[in-house]
Design an enzyme around this catalytic site. Structure first.
Site, PDB file in Angstrom:
ATOM      1  N   GLY A  28      -0.464  -3.536  -5.520  1.00  0.00           N
ATOM      2  CA  GLY A  28      -1.437  -4.257  -6.343  1.00  0.00           C
ATOM      3  C   GLY A  28      -2.299  -3.353  -7.216  1.00  0.00           C
ATOM      4  O   GLY A  28      -3.290  -3.795  -7.785  1.00  0.00           O
TER       5      GLY A  28
ATOM      6  N   GLU B 272      -1.615  -5.312   4.238  1.00  0.00           N
ATOM      7  CA  GLU B 272      -2.831  -6.143   4.184  1.00  0.00           C
ATOM      8  C   GLU B 272      -3.131  -6.743   5.552  1.00  0.00           C
ATOM      9  O   GLU B 272      -4.286  -6.934   5.923  1.00  0.00           O
ATOM     10  CB  GLU B 272      -2.662  -7.226   3.104  1.00  0.00           C
ATOM     11  CG  GLU B 272      -2.770  -6.613   1.704  1.00  0.00           C
ATOM     12  CD  GLU B 272      -1.975  -7.325   0.629  1.00  0.00           C
ATOM     13  OE1 GLU B 272      -1.576  -8.490   0.819  1.00  0.00           O
ATOM     14  OE2 GLU B 272      -1.739  -6.687  -0.431  1.00  0.00           O
TER      15      GLU B 272
ATOM     16  N   HIS C 289       2.746  -6.268   7.118  1.00  0.00           N
ATOM     17  CA  HIS C 289       2.330  -5.933   5.755  1.00  0.00           C
ATOM     18  C   HIS C 289       1.017  -5.149   5.826  1.00  0.00           C
ATOM     19  O   HIS C 289       0.175  -5.420   6.677  1.00  0.00           O
ATOM     20  CB  HIS C 289       2.155  -7.209   4.931  1.00  0.00           C
ATOM     21  CG  HIS C 289       1.950  -6.924   3.488  1.00  0.00           C
ATOM     22  ND1 HIS C 289       0.736  -6.529   2.985  1.00  0.00           N
ATOM     23  CD2 HIS C 289       2.811  -6.915   2.443  1.00  0.00           C
ATOM     24  CE1 HIS C 289       0.864  -6.303   1.681  1.00  0.00           C
ATOM     25  NE2 HIS C 289       2.121  -6.522   1.338  1.00  0.00           N
TER      26      HIS C 289
ATOM     27  N   ASN D 186       6.713 -11.843  -2.381  1.00  0.00           N
ATOM     28  CA  ASN D 186       5.599 -12.075  -1.467  1.00  0.00           C
ATOM     29  C   ASN D 186       4.450 -12.684  -2.272  1.00  0.00           C
ATOM     30  O   ASN D 186       3.749 -11.963  -2.981  1.00  0.00           O
ATOM     31  CB  ASN D 186       5.193 -10.734  -0.830  1.00  0.00           C
ATOM     32  CG  ASN D 186       3.979 -10.858   0.050  1.00  0.00           C
ATOM     33  OD1 ASN D 186       3.529 -11.957   0.368  1.00  0.00           O
ATOM     34  ND2 ASN D 186       3.430  -9.708   0.453  1.00  0.00           N
TER      35      ASN D 186
ATOM     36  N   GLU E 280       6.348   0.300   1.737  1.00  0.00           N
ATOM     37  CA  GLU E 280       5.344  -0.011   0.725  1.00  0.00           C
ATOM     38  C   GLU E 280       4.195   0.984   0.824  1.00  0.00           C
ATOM     39  O   GLU E 280       3.312   0.830   1.686  1.00  0.00           O
ATOM     40  CB  GLU E 280       4.803  -1.427   0.939  1.00  0.00           C
ATOM     41  CG  GLU E 280       5.858  -2.503   0.894  1.00  0.00           C
ATOM     42  CD  GLU E 280       5.255  -3.868   0.588  1.00  0.00           C
ATOM     43  OE1 GLU E 280       5.593  -4.425  -0.454  1.00  0.00           O
ATOM     44  OE2 GLU E 280       4.422  -4.345   1.384  1.00  0.00           O
TER      45      GLU E 280
ATOM     46  N   SER F 157       3.713  -2.533  -6.719  1.00  0.00           N
ATOM     47  CA  SER F 157       3.697  -2.607  -8.186  1.00  0.00           C
ATOM     48  C   SER F 157       5.095  -2.505  -8.796  1.00  0.00           C
ATOM     49  O   SER F 157       5.265  -1.915  -9.870  1.00  0.00           O
ATOM     50  CB  SER F 157       2.763  -1.549  -8.775  1.00  0.00           C
ATOM     51  OG  SER F 157       1.445  -1.735  -8.285  1.00  0.00           O
TER      52      SER F 157
ATOM     53  N   LYS G 232       1.736 -13.897  -1.290  1.00  0.00           N
ATOM     54  CA  LYS G 232       0.412 -13.675  -0.686  1.00  0.00           C
ATOM     55  C   LYS G 232      -0.379 -14.987  -0.687  1.00  0.00           C
ATOM     56  O   LYS G 232       0.215 -16.053  -0.539  1.00  0.00           O
ATOM     57  CB  LYS G 232      -0.309 -12.536  -1.403  1.00  0.00           C
ATOM     58  CG  LYS G 232       0.573 -11.280  -1.479  1.00  0.00           C
ATOM     59  CD  LYS G 232      -0.148 -10.044  -1.874  1.00  0.00           C
ATOM     60  CE  LYS G 232       0.850  -8.891  -1.921  1.00  0.00           C
ATOM     61  NZ  LYS G 232       0.237  -7.605  -2.183  1.00  0.00           N
TER      62      LYS G 232
HETATM   63  P1  PGA Z   1       2.519  -5.760  -5.487  1.00  0.00           P
HETATM   64  O1  PGA Z   1       2.582  -6.123  -3.919  1.00  0.00           O
HETATM   65  O2  PGA Z   1       3.918  -5.903  -6.017  1.00  0.00           O
HETATM   66  O3  PGA Z   1       1.569  -6.742  -6.080  1.00  0.00           O
HETATM   67  O4  PGA Z   1       2.026  -4.342  -5.581  1.00  0.00           O
HETATM   68  C1  PGA Z   1       3.675  -5.767  -3.135  1.00  0.00           C
HETATM   69  C2  PGA Z   1       3.435  -6.223  -1.725  1.00  0.00           C
HETATM   70  O5  PGA Z   1       2.292  -6.133  -1.260  1.00  0.00           O
HETATM   71  O6  PGA Z   1       4.353  -6.683  -1.027  1.00  0.00           O
END
Ligand code: PGA
Length: 252
Positions: free
Chosen positions: A175, A99, A97, A9, A169, A215, A11
Protein backbone atom coordinates in the site's frame (compact mmCIF):
# COMPACT_ATOMS: atom_id res chain seq x y z
CA UNK A 1 4.60 -26.85 -13.67
CA UNK A 2 3.57 -24.66 -10.77
CA UNK A 3 0.12 -23.09 -10.74
CA UNK A 4 0.29 -19.39 -11.61
CA UNK A 5 -2.04 -17.37 -9.42
CA UNK A 6 -3.24 -13.79 -9.23
CA UNK A 7 -5.36 -13.11 -6.15
CA UNK A 8 -7.14 -9.86 -5.37
CA UNK A 9 -7.19 -8.93 -1.69
CA UNK A 10 -9.97 -6.38 -1.44
CA UNK A 11 -9.27 -5.75 2.26
CA UNK A 12 -12.02 -3.69 3.98
CA UNK A 13 -13.30 -2.09 0.80
CA UNK A 14 -16.57 -2.08 -1.19
CA UNK A 15 -20.20 -2.44 -0.18
CA UNK A 16 -22.01 -5.63 -1.10
CA UNK A 17 -23.50 -3.82 -4.12
CA UNK A 18 -20.21 -2.37 -5.37
CA UNK A 19 -18.42 -5.63 -4.59
CA UNK A 20 -20.91 -7.58 -6.68
CA UNK A 21 -20.41 -5.09 -9.48
CA UNK A 22 -16.63 -5.50 -9.28
CA UNK A 23 -16.86 -9.31 -9.25
CA UNK A 24 -19.26 -9.23 -12.21
CA UNK A 25 -16.93 -6.86 -14.08
CA UNK A 26 -13.97 -9.20 -13.54
CA UNK A 27 -16.04 -12.18 -14.65
CA UNK A 28 -17.29 -10.40 -17.77
CA UNK A 29 -13.85 -8.98 -18.52
CA UNK A 30 -12.38 -12.47 -18.54
CA UNK A 31 -14.86 -13.90 -21.01
CA UNK A 32 -13.17 -15.01 -24.19
CA UNK A 33 -9.71 -14.41 -22.75
CA UNK A 34 -7.17 -17.14 -22.44
CA UNK A 35 -4.99 -16.35 -19.48
CA UNK A 36 -2.20 -18.89 -19.96
CA UNK A 37 -3.45 -21.08 -17.13
CA UNK A 38 -3.39 -18.31 -14.56
CA UNK A 39 -5.80 -18.94 -11.69
CA UNK A 40 -7.60 -15.75 -10.65
CA UNK A 41 -8.96 -15.48 -7.13
CA UNK A 42 -11.11 -12.79 -5.49
CA UNK A 43 -10.88 -12.16 -1.74
CA UNK A 44 -13.76 -9.89 -0.76
CA UNK A 45 -14.86 -9.17 2.83
CA UNK A 46 -16.78 -11.89 4.74
CA UNK A 47 -20.17 -10.24 4.24
CA UNK A 48 -19.84 -10.45 0.45
CA UNK A 49 -18.57 -14.00 0.11
CA UNK A 50 -21.74 -15.95 -0.42
CA UNK A 51 -23.30 -13.50 -2.87
CA UNK A 52 -20.08 -13.15 -4.86
CA UNK A 53 -19.69 -16.92 -4.83
CA UNK A 54 -23.06 -17.13 -6.58
CA UNK A 55 -21.99 -14.59 -9.21
CA UNK A 56 -18.72 -16.32 -10.06
CA UNK A 57 -19.75 -19.95 -9.64
CA UNK A 58 -19.84 -20.69 -13.38
CA UNK A 59 -16.58 -18.90 -14.04
CA UNK A 60 -12.94 -19.88 -13.61
CA UNK A 61 -12.62 -17.41 -10.72
CA UNK A 62 -11.76 -18.71 -7.26
CA UNK A 63 -13.13 -17.28 -4.01
CA UNK A 64 -11.02 -16.52 -0.94
CA UNK A 65 -11.68 -15.21 2.55
CA UNK A 66 -9.21 -12.77 4.10
CA UNK A 67 -9.08 -14.45 7.51
CA UNK A 68 -10.73 -17.14 9.63
CA UNK A 69 -11.15 -18.22 13.24
CA UNK A 70 -8.52 -20.26 15.05
CA UNK A 71 -11.24 -22.37 16.72
CA UNK A 72 -13.57 -24.87 15.14
CA UNK A 73 -16.94 -23.71 16.50
CA UNK A 74 -18.67 -22.54 19.65
CA UNK A 75 -18.74 -19.51 21.91
CA UNK A 76 -16.38 -17.21 20.00
CA UNK A 77 -18.43 -14.08 19.40
CA UNK A 78 -17.60 -12.31 16.20
CA UNK A 79 -15.57 -15.11 14.66
CA UNK A 80 -16.14 -16.93 11.36
CA UNK A 81 -14.99 -20.54 11.15
CA UNK A 82 -13.26 -22.25 8.27
CA UNK A 83 -16.20 -24.66 7.96
CA UNK A 84 -18.60 -21.72 7.63
CA UNK A 85 -16.41 -20.35 4.86
CA UNK A 86 -16.43 -23.67 3.08
CA UNK A 87 -20.23 -23.75 3.33
CA UNK A 88 -20.35 -20.26 1.80
CA UNK A 89 -18.52 -21.50 -1.29
CA UNK A 90 -15.04 -20.31 -0.35
CA UNK A 91 -12.04 -22.27 -1.63
CA UNK A 92 -9.08 -20.30 -0.24
CA UNK A 93 -8.21 -18.40 2.94
CA UNK A 94 -5.56 -15.70 3.29
CA UNK A 95 -3.70 -16.25 6.55
CA UNK A 96 -1.14 -14.16 8.38
CA UNK A 97 -1.45 -11.05 6.25
CA UNK A 98 0.88 -8.41 7.70
CA UNK A 99 -2.12 -6.22 8.55
CA UNK A 100 -3.49 -9.06 10.71
CA UNK A 101 -0.09 -9.71 12.26
CA UNK A 102 0.38 -6.02 13.02
CA UNK A 103 -3.05 -4.63 13.95
CA UNK A 104 -4.60 -7.77 15.42
CA UNK A 105 -1.45 -9.23 16.94
CA UNK A 106 -1.69 -12.52 15.12
CA UNK A 107 1.41 -14.49 16.02
CA UNK A 108 2.95 -17.68 14.68
CA UNK A 109 1.18 -19.84 17.26
CA UNK A 110 -2.27 -18.50 16.39
CA UNK A 111 -1.51 -18.87 12.69
CA UNK A 112 -0.61 -22.52 13.15
CA UNK A 113 -4.08 -23.06 14.69
CA UNK A 114 -5.76 -21.16 11.86
CA UNK A 115 -3.81 -23.12 9.28
CA UNK A 116 -4.95 -26.36 10.88
CA UNK A 117 -8.60 -25.23 10.77
CA UNK A 118 -8.31 -24.21 7.12
CA UNK A 119 -6.79 -27.53 6.09
CA UNK A 120 -9.36 -29.50 8.15
CA UNK A 121 -12.13 -27.69 6.28
CA UNK A 122 -10.60 -28.72 2.96
CA UNK A 123 -9.68 -25.14 2.04
CA UNK A 124 -6.44 -23.87 0.54
CA UNK A 125 -4.40 -21.50 2.69
CA UNK A 126 -2.63 -18.50 1.17
CA UNK A 127 0.00 -18.05 3.87
CA UNK A 128 1.56 -14.58 4.02
CA UNK A 129 5.07 -13.79 5.18
CA UNK A 130 7.33 -10.77 4.81
CA UNK A 131 9.64 -8.40 6.60
CA UNK A 132 9.26 -4.84 7.86
CA UNK A 133 11.51 -2.13 6.43
CA UNK A 134 13.47 -2.13 9.68
CA UNK A 135 14.31 -5.82 9.26
CA UNK A 136 15.59 -5.21 5.76
CA UNK A 137 17.63 -2.18 6.79
CA UNK A 138 19.28 -4.23 9.50
CA UNK A 139 19.91 -7.11 7.09
CA UNK A 140 17.53 -9.34 9.09
CA UNK A 141 15.04 -9.97 6.31
CA UNK A 142 16.14 -13.48 5.42
CA UNK A 143 16.25 -14.58 9.07
CA UNK A 144 12.82 -13.08 9.69
CA UNK A 145 11.22 -14.76 6.68
CA UNK A 146 12.89 -18.03 7.60
CA UNK A 147 11.44 -17.85 11.11
CA UNK A 148 7.94 -17.12 9.75
CA UNK A 149 8.22 -20.16 7.48
CA UNK A 150 9.61 -22.39 10.18
CA UNK A 151 7.15 -21.36 12.89
CA UNK A 152 4.13 -21.23 10.60
CA UNK A 153 4.56 -24.09 8.17
CA UNK A 154 7.34 -26.51 8.96
CA UNK A 155 5.18 -28.57 11.31
CA UNK A 156 3.03 -29.58 8.30
CA UNK A 157 3.13 -33.04 6.81
CA UNK A 158 4.33 -33.02 3.19
CA UNK A 159 0.72 -33.85 2.18
CA UNK A 160 -0.62 -30.78 3.98
CA UNK A 161 2.23 -28.60 2.79
CA UNK A 162 1.36 -29.54 -0.80
CA UNK A 163 -1.94 -27.63 -0.35
CA UNK A 164 -0.31 -24.39 0.78
CA UNK A 165 0.17 -21.27 -1.34
CA UNK A 166 2.73 -18.79 -0.02
CA UNK A 167 2.59 -15.02 -0.47
CA UNK A 168 5.77 -13.06 0.14
CA UNK A 169 4.77 -9.50 0.93
CA UNK A 170 7.49 -7.15 2.13
CA UNK A 171 5.56 -4.96 4.57
CA UNK A 172 7.34 -1.81 3.35
CA UNK A 173 5.87 -2.36 -0.11
CA UNK A 174 2.24 -2.90 0.93
CA UNK A 175 0.00 0.00 0.00
CA UNK A 176 3.00 2.33 -0.16
CA UNK A 177 3.56 2.45 -3.91
CA UNK A 178 7.09 1.15 -3.22
CA UNK A 179 7.44 -2.18 -5.00
CA UNK A 180 10.25 -4.63 -4.40
CA UNK A 181 12.46 -4.66 -7.48
CA UNK A 182 12.17 -7.82 -9.58
CA UNK A 183 15.68 -8.72 -8.32
CA UNK A 184 14.69 -8.25 -4.66
CA UNK A 185 11.55 -10.31 -5.17
CA UNK A 186 13.39 -13.09 -6.98
CA UNK A 187 16.17 -13.16 -4.38
CA UNK A 188 13.65 -13.69 -1.57
CA UNK A 189 11.44 -16.12 -3.51
CA UNK A 190 14.48 -18.25 -4.36
CA UNK A 191 15.49 -18.17 -0.71
CA UNK A 192 11.99 -19.24 0.36
CA UNK A 193 12.06 -22.11 -2.12
CA UNK A 194 15.44 -23.28 -0.82
CA UNK A 195 14.10 -23.29 2.72
CA UNK A 196 11.01 -25.20 1.60
CA UNK A 197 13.22 -27.65 -0.19
CA UNK A 198 15.26 -28.28 2.95
CA UNK A 199 12.05 -28.85 4.94
CA UNK A 200 9.85 -30.75 2.48
CA UNK A 201 12.16 -31.91 -0.32
CA UNK A 202 12.90 -30.39 -3.71
CA UNK A 203 9.88 -31.85 -5.44
CA UNK A 204 7.40 -30.39 -2.96
CA UNK A 205 9.24 -27.07 -2.90
CA UNK A 206 9.22 -26.85 -6.68
CA UNK A 207 5.50 -27.49 -6.80
CA UNK A 208 4.63 -24.69 -4.34
CA UNK A 209 3.24 -21.44 -5.78
CA UNK A 210 4.95 -18.42 -4.21
CA UNK A 211 3.17 -15.14 -4.88
CA UNK A 212 4.59 -11.65 -4.58
CA UNK A 213 2.55 -8.88 -2.93
CA UNK A 214 3.18 -5.20 -2.31
CA UNK A 215 2.13 -2.42 -4.70
CA UNK A 216 1.96 -4.85 -7.59
CA UNK A 217 0.08 -3.34 -10.53
CA UNK A 218 -0.28 -3.77 -14.28
CA UNK A 219 2.75 -1.53 -14.93
CA UNK A 220 5.18 -3.63 -12.87
CA UNK A 221 3.61 -7.10 -12.87
CA UNK A 222 5.26 -8.25 -16.08
CA UNK A 223 8.80 -7.81 -14.77
CA UNK A 224 7.94 -9.33 -11.41
CA UNK A 225 6.15 -12.35 -12.90
CA UNK A 226 9.02 -12.93 -15.31
CA UNK A 227 11.22 -13.96 -12.39
CA UNK A 228 11.67 -17.73 -12.26
CA UNK A 229 10.52 -18.12 -8.66
CA UNK A 230 7.64 -15.62 -8.74
CA UNK A 231 4.46 -17.56 -9.47
CA UNK A 232 2.00 -14.70 -9.36
CA UNK A 233 0.74 -11.96 -7.10
CA UNK A 234 -1.41 -11.07 -4.14
CA UNK A 235 -2.84 -7.75 -5.22
CA UNK A 236 -4.37 -5.17 -2.88
CA UNK A 237 -5.24 -1.71 -4.19
CA UNK A 238 -4.93 -2.64 -7.86
CA UNK A 239 -7.48 -5.45 -7.48
CA UNK A 240 -10.27 -2.94 -6.86
CA UNK A 241 -10.44 -2.08 -10.55
CA UNK A 242 -11.53 -4.92 -12.81
CA UNK A 243 -9.50 -3.79 -15.86
CA UNK A 244 -6.32 -3.29 -13.90
CA UNK A 245 -6.72 -6.63 -12.11
CA UNK A 246 -7.24 -8.48 -15.39
CA UNK A 247 -4.27 -6.70 -16.95
CA UNK A 248 -2.12 -7.91 -14.06
CA UNK A 249 -3.23 -11.48 -14.73
CA UNK A 250 -2.41 -10.96 -18.40
CA UNK A 251 1.15 -9.98 -17.48
CA UNK A 252 2.37 -13.57 -17.51
P1 PGA B 1 -1.14 -3.57 -2.14
O1 PGA B 1 -1.52 -4.70 -1.05
O2 PGA B 1 -1.15 -4.25 -3.48
O3 PGA B 1 -2.20 -2.53 -2.00
O4 PGA B 1 0.22 -3.06 -1.78
C1 PGA B 1 -1.07 -6.01 -1.19
C2 PGA B 1 -1.56 -6.82 -0.02
O5 PGA B 1 -1.58 -6.29 1.10
O6 PGA B 1 -1.94 -7.99 -0.16
Amino acid sequence: MRQKIVAGNWKMNTSIASGLELAQAVKTGLEGKSLNDVKLILAPPFTHLHAIGEVIKDSPLGLAAQNTASEKSGAYTGEVSAEMLASAGVGYVILGHSERRKYYHENDELLVQKLTRVLEAGLTPIFCIGEELEDREKGNHFALVKSQLKNGLFHCSPEDFAKVIIAYEPVWAIGTGLTASPEQAEEMHAFIREELSAAFGAENANACSILYGGSCKASNARELFAQPNVDGGLIGGASLQADEFIRIAESF
